[in-house]
Design a protein around this motif. Structure first.
Motif: not given
Length: 106
Positions: A3-10, A12-19, A66-69
């Motif tokens: 699975e891809a694990t994109p690098r994010i910052l705070a 971007y959290l909402s764009q990656f929910q469930g990922q 994993k970013v939750d809801s």
């Protein structure tokens, strides 16, 4: 393929929910099974899924989780990066991955 694990910052959290994502940040607070890091903003880490995390306030840490809801990150793995991390450079890498996301995670 894994699975891809994109690098994010705070921000971007909402764009990656469930990922599953990677986040580099500075540990600012530990509170039982929860930690807070500064990664371009506050990120709440849920440590219940990985009780072997050894975080130190003031140190940089790379989290895979994993970013939750609720926009908290359930931590799968963590790597203590110590001190002396150039967060400006690290954040520039994150910005580049989102600018050219087709190369990095799409």
């Amino acid at each position: 393929m894994t699975e891809a694990t994109p690098r994010i910052l705070a921000p971007y959290l909402s764009q990656f929910q469930g990922q599953t994502v990677r986040i580099l940040g500075k540990v600012v607070q530990l509170a039982g099974e929860t930690a807070f890091i500064d990664a371009g903003g506050k990120v709440t880490l849920d440590l219940k899924t990985n009780r072997d995390c050894h975080l130190a306030v003031g140190n940089a840490v790379e989290i895979i989780g994993k970013v939750d809801s609720n926009l908290e990150v359930k931590v799968f793995t963590s790597t203590d990066m110590g001190q002396g991390i150039d967060f400006d450079a690290a954040n520039a890498v994150v910005d580049a991955t989102h600018k050219y996301k087709e190369i990095f995670y799409e």
